[in-house]
Design a protein around this motif. Structure first.
Motif, mmCIF file in Angstrom:
data_model
loop_
_atom_site.group_PDB
_atom_site.id
_atom_site.type_symbol
_atom_site.label_atom_id
_atom_site.label_comp_id
_atom_site.label_asym_id
_atom_site.label_seq_id
_atom_site.Cartn_x
_atom_site.Cartn_y
_atom_site.Cartn_z
ATOM 1 N N UNK A 12 0.806 -1.221 0.000
ATOM 2 C CA UNK A 12 0.000 0.000 0.000
ATOM 3 C C UNK A 12 0.842 1.276 0.000
ATOM 4 N N UNK A 13 1.995 1.252 0.673
ATOM 5 C CA UNK A 13 2.725 2.494 0.911
ATOM 6 C C UNK A 13 4.131 2.545 0.330
ATOM 7 N N UNK A 14 4.711 1.399 0.019
ATOM 8 C CA UNK A 14 6.110 1.378 -0.416
ATOM 9 C C UNK A 14 6.241 0.783 -1.810
ATOM 10 N N UNK A 15 5.498 1.289 -2.719
ATOM 11 C CA UNK A 15 5.432 0.870 -4.110
ATOM 12 C C UNK A 15 6.615 0.023 -4.588
ATOM 13 N N UNK A 16 6.428 -1.279 -4.606
ATOM 14 C CA UNK A 16 7.426 -2.189 -5.149
ATOM 15 C C UNK A 16 8.576 -2.533 -4.227
ATOM 16 N N UNK A 17 8.598 -2.022 -2.993
ATOM 17 C CA UNK A 17 9.695 -2.321 -2.079
ATOM 18 C C UNK A 17 9.601 -3.779 -1.622
ATOM 19 N N UNK A 18 10.702 -4.493 -1.684
ATOM 20 C CA UNK A 18 10.659 -5.900 -1.262
ATOM 21 C C UNK A 18 10.688 -6.032 0.256
ATOM 22 N N UNK A 19 10.121 -7.112 0.752
ATOM 23 C CA UNK A 19 10.271 -7.478 2.147
ATOM 24 C C UNK A 19 11.617 -8.181 2.235
ATOM 25 N N UNK A 20 12.508 -7.689 3.073
ATOM 26 C CA UNK A 20 13.882 -8.170 3.115
ATOM 27 C C UNK A 20 13.976 -9.668 3.380
ATOM 28 N N UNK A 21 13.202 -10.164 4.302
ATOM 29 C CA UNK A 21 13.381 -11.545 4.729
ATOM 30 C C UNK A 21 12.029 -12.220 4.967
ATOM 31 N N UNK A 22 11.394 -12.715 3.904
ATOM 32 C CA UNK A 22 10.080 -13.353 4.103
ATOM 33 C C UNK A 22 10.139 -14.585 4.993
ATOM 34 N N UNK A 23 11.325 -15.151 5.196
ATOM 35 C CA UNK A 23 11.470 -16.313 6.087
ATOM 36 C C UNK A 23 11.093 -15.985 7.530
ATOM 37 N N UNK A 24 10.958 -14.697 7.831
ATOM 38 C CA UNK A 24 10.583 -14.323 9.193
ATOM 39 C C UNK A 24 9.201 -14.845 9.587
ATOM 40 N N UNK A 25 8.424 -15.314 8.608
ATOM 41 C CA UNK A 25 7.124 -15.889 8.953
ATOM 42 C C UNK A 25 7.282 -17.254 9.617
ATOM 43 N N UNK A 26 8.467 -17.848 9.538
ATOM 44 C CA UNK A 26 8.737 -19.155 10.136
ATOM 45 C C UNK A 26 9.263 -18.970 11.564
ATOM 46 N N UNK A 27 8.492 -19.413 12.585
ATOM 47 C CA UNK A 27 8.930 -19.228 13.977
ATOM 48 C C UNK A 27 10.299 -19.840 14.265
ATOM 49 N N UNK A 28 10.620 -20.983 13.661
ATOM 50 C CA UNK A 28 11.930 -21.610 13.890
ATOM 51 C C UNK A 28 13.040 -20.715 13.351
#
Length: 113
Positions: A12-28
């Motif tokens: 919504x706010x950061x047009x095209x900015x990537x999420x640095x580390x999508x692995x953060x969704x994994x609790x381990x």
């Protein structure tokens, strides 16, 4: 835990900015991050958007601008940005929802910490 909200905010706010580390969704994976690794990840960022005080403090220490999201009852991000207000890199700010004057919904407002 916050990955869905983070992705929605970025879209919504950061047009095209990537999420640095999508692995953060994994609790381990999150448990495997120590402070040094987290500091290294933060240092790779041009800007940091977070509601976490540790991440904000690491970014500020490295001169990375921080957009602190102060939604909800947790006041740690607000306290962190207020405490480090004289050290904030240019472009840093606290964003927190404020009640709509009509009380119907929440509207976004920005306040410099």
């Amino acid at each position: 835990d916050d990955l869905g909200g983070t992705r929605a905010f970025a879209a919504a706010w950061l047009d095209g900015a990537p999420v640095l580390l999508p692995e953060l969704s994994d609790p381990a994976f999150r448990r495997s991050l120590d402070a040094a690794r987290l500091a290294g990840l933060v240092a790779r960022c041009a800007h940091v958007v977070t509601n976490q005080d540790l991440v904000a403090a690491l970014a500020i220490a490295r001169g990375v601008p921080v957009l602190g999201l102060g939604a909800g009852p947790d006041r740690r991000i607000k306290a962190c940005l207020a405490t480090l207000a004289n050290e904030l890199p240019p472009g840093s700010a606290l964003v927190q929802p404020t009640p709509d004057p009509d009380g119907a919904s929440l509207a976004s407002s920005s306040a410099r910490a």
